[in-house]
Write an enzyme that holds these catalytic residues in place. Structure first.
Site, PDB file in Angstrom:
ATOM      1  N   GLY A 109     -20.759 -22.533 116.789  1.00  0.00           N
ATOM      2  CA  GLY A 109     -21.591 -21.637 116.155  1.00  0.00           C
ATOM      3  C   GLY A 109     -21.517 -20.401 117.048  1.00  0.00           C
ATOM      4  O   GLY A 109     -20.630 -20.012 117.807  1.00  0.00           O
ATOM      5  N   CYS A 110     -22.752 -19.814 117.079  1.00  0.00           N
ATOM      6  CA  CYS A 110     -22.736 -18.477 117.799  1.00  0.00           C
ATOM      7  C   CYS A 110     -22.509 -18.541 119.182  1.00  0.00           C
ATOM      8  O   CYS A 110     -23.210 -19.335 119.959  1.00  0.00           O
ATOM      9  CB  CYS A 110     -24.235 -18.031 117.526  1.00  0.00           C
ATOM     10  SG  CYS A 110     -24.746 -16.510 118.537  1.00  0.00           S
TER      11      CYS A 110
END
EC number: 1.8.4.11
Length: 221
Positions: free
Chosen positions: A55-56
């Site tokens: 993800g991020c």
């Protein structure tokens, strides 16, 4: 755009048991290296590299950089077809890259299975191409292995987690050969450290880090 507030921590005792089941040499994933006189060659022999997408990358960098044995966690892009992509290009989802973190670590201080434990503990590996509200192939769960041993360990760990039935859905984490890593733009590096009061950091990264620090308190610098 990063708006995710998803925070996941699976039962520690399950992951601890799985991690303990791995056997690896005391000096990490490599056989004993001969002594080298040049300082740069010594450093190269001392450290290894792991690359994860969960993800991020702001979150990933903040997490992995706090672990003992990790020299540096670098935000960047991997797994795509475009050379030296920009953040704007990666966000279109058309380059094939994933936001990821390249972890430079000392295998004498922290093992690859221990890094895998942190990887699977700090995101949801069952959601395809998304983490919370962050949606797109650039947010996929992926392990880029650098050698056959990393591949074997990642596949074995994934299989054991699936067999343990920790999640209701199967793990969709990709395990794919590392090809290239492109560091993200300078403003993405040490993002949490430099932007702690930014809303995304306050709402997403800070709570995630607080839980991470409690679970892995014995592994922190």
């Amino acid at each position: 755009m990063k708006t995710s507030r998803y925070i996941l921590f699976i039962p520690v005792i399950v992951l601890a048991g799985i991690t303990a089941s791995f056997s690896f040499p005391k000096n990490g994933n490599h056989s004993k290296q001969p002594k080298k006189k040049a300082s740069d060659m010594n450093e190269k022999a001392e450290y290894d590299t792991a690359t994860f997408g969960e993800g991020c990358f702001w979150c990933s960098e903040a997490i992995f950089s706090e672990l003992k044995g990790v020299k540096k966690a670098i935000s960047g892009y991997s797994g795509g077809t475009v050379k030296n992509p920009s953040y704007r290009e990666v966000c279109t989802g058309k380059t094939g890259h994933a936001e990821c973190v390249q972890v430079i670590y000392n295998p004498k201080s922290i093992s690859y299975p221990e890094l895998l434990k942190v990887f699977w503990q700090t995101h949801d590996p069952t959601t395809l191409n998304r983490q919370g509200h962050d949606v797109g192939t650039q947010y996929r769960s992926v392990i880029f292995y650098h050698n056959e041993r990393q591949k074997e360990l990642a596949e074995e760990y994934k299989q054991k987690l699936n067999s343990a039935g920790i999640w209701n859905n199967p793990i969709v984490t990709e395990i794919t050969k590392f090809e290239a890593f492109y560091p993200a733009e300078n403003y993405h590096q040490d993002y949490y450290e430099n932007n702690t009061n930014q809303p995304y950091c306050q709402l997403v990264i800070t709570p995630k880090l607080e839980k991470f620090r409690k679970v892995f308190k014995d592994k922190l610098k």
